[in-house]
Design an enzyme around this catalytic site. Structure first.
Site, mmCIF file in Angstrom:
data_model
loop_
_atom_site.group_PDB
_atom_site.id
_atom_site.type_symbol
_atom_site.label_atom_id
_atom_site.label_comp_id
_atom_site.label_asym_id
_atom_site.label_seq_id
_atom_site.Cartn_x
_atom_site.Cartn_y
_atom_site.Cartn_z
ATOM 1 C CB SER A 192 -0.946 -0.068 1.203
ATOM 2 O OG SER A 192 -1.976 0.849 1.074
ATOM 3 C CG ASP A 350 -6.807 -2.057 -3.871
ATOM 4 O OD1 ASP A 350 -7.122 -0.928 -3.440
ATOM 5 O OD2 ASP A 350 -5.649 -2.508 -3.813
ATOM 6 C CG HIS A 380 -6.066 -1.775 -0.142
ATOM 7 N ND1 HIS A 380 -5.137 -1.569 -1.132
ATOM 8 C CD2 HIS A 380 -5.552 -1.213 0.975
ATOM 9 C CE1 HIS A 380 -4.111 -0.892 -0.632
ATOM 10 N NE2 HIS A 380 -4.344 -0.665 0.651
#
Ligand SMILES: *[C@@H]1O[C@H](CO)[C@@H](O)[C@H](O)[C@H]1NC(C)=O
Ligand SMILES: *[C@@H]1O[C@H](CO)[C@@H](O)[C@H](O)[C@H]1NC(C)=O
Ligand SMILES: *[C@@H]1O[C@H](CO)[C@@H](O)[C@H](O)[C@H]1NC(C)=O
Length: 410
Positions: A192, A350, A380
């Site tokens: 991320s 996501d 995610h």
């Protein structure tokens, strides 16, 4: 009396069901568990909003609860030696194999950058600690998990600079020697926002004429890669998906740059670009870089370019917005060409899917060797869900495939 209680119970039940229920796609595994997990995150987010509204504690301050709740004190065990250290003044946790495999045999190393939108998270969270240990034992590697400083207390470029300092320090012959690391086998990796920092430092190292030792590979797990277009098909398709709804990603982006709320509102409307952005939009043109299966259901229109007076508080930030240290997708092909081999993991559900997919396309067009692992039922943050009660089967699959790739390529 009795019937009133029953009615109250039913109303409460219906309310709870309504609140817990979120429209999670049918093909996602362990749907109910994800719904409950998401319900927890949404409740916390509402609480954080409320707290900010009342002037008690700001939004990110409340959201940090997740980080604290999962905090651990990393300690050595029978296989892994763990130490807190400072690399050029930056706090890191170093994990090393306890037992040497062969005399004089050099080891691999992975510099790992945790996720959390540059605002949350810590290398000292249970799931990151577990992941580091698994990498040490399965790859016979040294893992450097970086505790970079966080926004909003430390806006861009401080988190980036902390990570860059660690990498520069570690990629010195004497330091690598000290940790018995093979200079030809060092990776940078992160998930991320950590994937964003990993991609950014990999690029900046290539630009540094004094940098002799290079990274062998970069492994990016559902990375954030650009701040210019927050309406890509995946942002649209997944705006209400669990764990990272679009509003939260917008909040992370805006707080990475500034505590000024007007950037948040501008980004929410995708109207945050100033004249500076115009020359960079071609690098994030999803109608050019996404496969048709993703782009055809949506009509491309470039994000609008605001006039300078309409985005007055943002003017100051326009340089940051187009800075590749924040948005690694914004570099020309010539710079991509020299980048190390890449592993990119993306998830279908996501908002950041298209950031990753566009980087895959652009890196491949520039001739970089890329392994793209796409999880059609992935969401995610999945990689973090390895600990009871929020343990998901997909997390272990992701980790195993990721480690296998490192095994074969690092
Ligand atoms: C985006 O890409 C499409 C297809 O390659 C092209 O027709 C369009 O002009 C591009 N738009 C921008 C703003 O770059
Ligand atoms: C895209 O444009 C076409 C033609 O103008 C229109 O029919 C379609 O509804 C649009 N799709 C979306 C998702 O906006
Ligand atoms: C704009 O930039 C100047 C100089 O870098 C800085 O002092 C000022 O605080 C910035 N303003 C905002 C609103 O960020």
């Amino acid at each position: 009396m009795r019937s009133k209680a029953v009615i109250l119970f039913l109303v409460l039940g219906a309310f709870t069901a309504y609140y817990v229920y979120s429209p999670i796609p049918d093909d996602i595994e362990e749907r109910w568990k994800l719904m409950l997990t998401d319900c927890f995150f949404r409740s916390l987010s509402h609480l954080a909003d409320f707290s900010e509204l009342l002037g008690l504690k700001d939004y990110m301050g409340v959201m940090m609860f997740v980080t604290f709740a999962e905090r651990v004190v990393p300690e050595s065990d029978e296989k892994v030696q763990v130490a807190d250290e400072l690399f050029d003044g930056v706090d890191v946790v170093v994990y090393q194999p306890k037992h040497r495999r062969g005399a004089g045999e050099k080891r691999r190393a992975i510099i790992y950058l945790h996720g959390g939108g540059w605002c949350l998270g810590s290398s000292r969270m249970g799931p990151y600690d577990l992941l580091a240990r698994q990498m040490v034992t399965e790859l016979n590697a040294v893992v450097v998990s970086v505790e970079y400083r966080l926004a909003p207390a430390h806006h861009f470029p401080i988190p980036f600079e902390d990570v860059y300092r660690v990498i520069k320090y570690f990629l010195r012959l004497d330091v690598l020697e000290q940790y018995e690391v093979d200079p030809g086998r060092v990776a940078v990796s992160g998930d991320s926002a950590g994937g964003n920092l990993a991609a950014a430092v990999a690029q900046q190292l290539q630009l540094d004429p004094e940098q002799r030792i290079k990274l062998k590979v970069q492994a990016l797990i559902y990375p954030v890669l650009q701040a210019l277009d927050l309406n890509t098909p995946s942002y649209q398709q997944n705006q209400h998906m669990p764990i990272l709804p679009r509003t939260l990603m917008v909040r992370f982006w805006s707080q990475y740059f500034t505590s000024d709320k007007s950037l948040y509102w501008a980004m929410l409307a995708n109207g945050h670009n100033g004249p500076e952005s115009a020359a960079f939009l071609k690098f994030v043109n999803w109608s050019a870089f996404l496969p048709e299966s993703y782009s055809q259901a949506y009509n491309y229109s470039a994000p609008p370019i605001g006039g300078s007076e309409s985005s007055e508080p943002l003017d100051n930030l326009s340089h940051s917005l187009t800075d590749p240290r924040a948005s690694p997708l914004l570099v020309p092909d010539a710079l991509l060409r020299s980048l190390p081999k890449a592993y990119i993991l993306t998830c279908e559900y996501d908002v950041l899917r298209d950031d990753g997919v566009m980087y895959v396309t652009r890196l491949r067009q520039a001739g970089v060797d890329v392994t793209h692992q796409h999880y059609p039922v992935g969401f995610h943050g999945a990689l973090m869900f390895t600990m009871w009660p929020t343990d998901f089967k997909i997390a272990q699959r992701m980790i195993n495939n990721y480690i296998l790739w490192l095994q074969q390529n690092l």
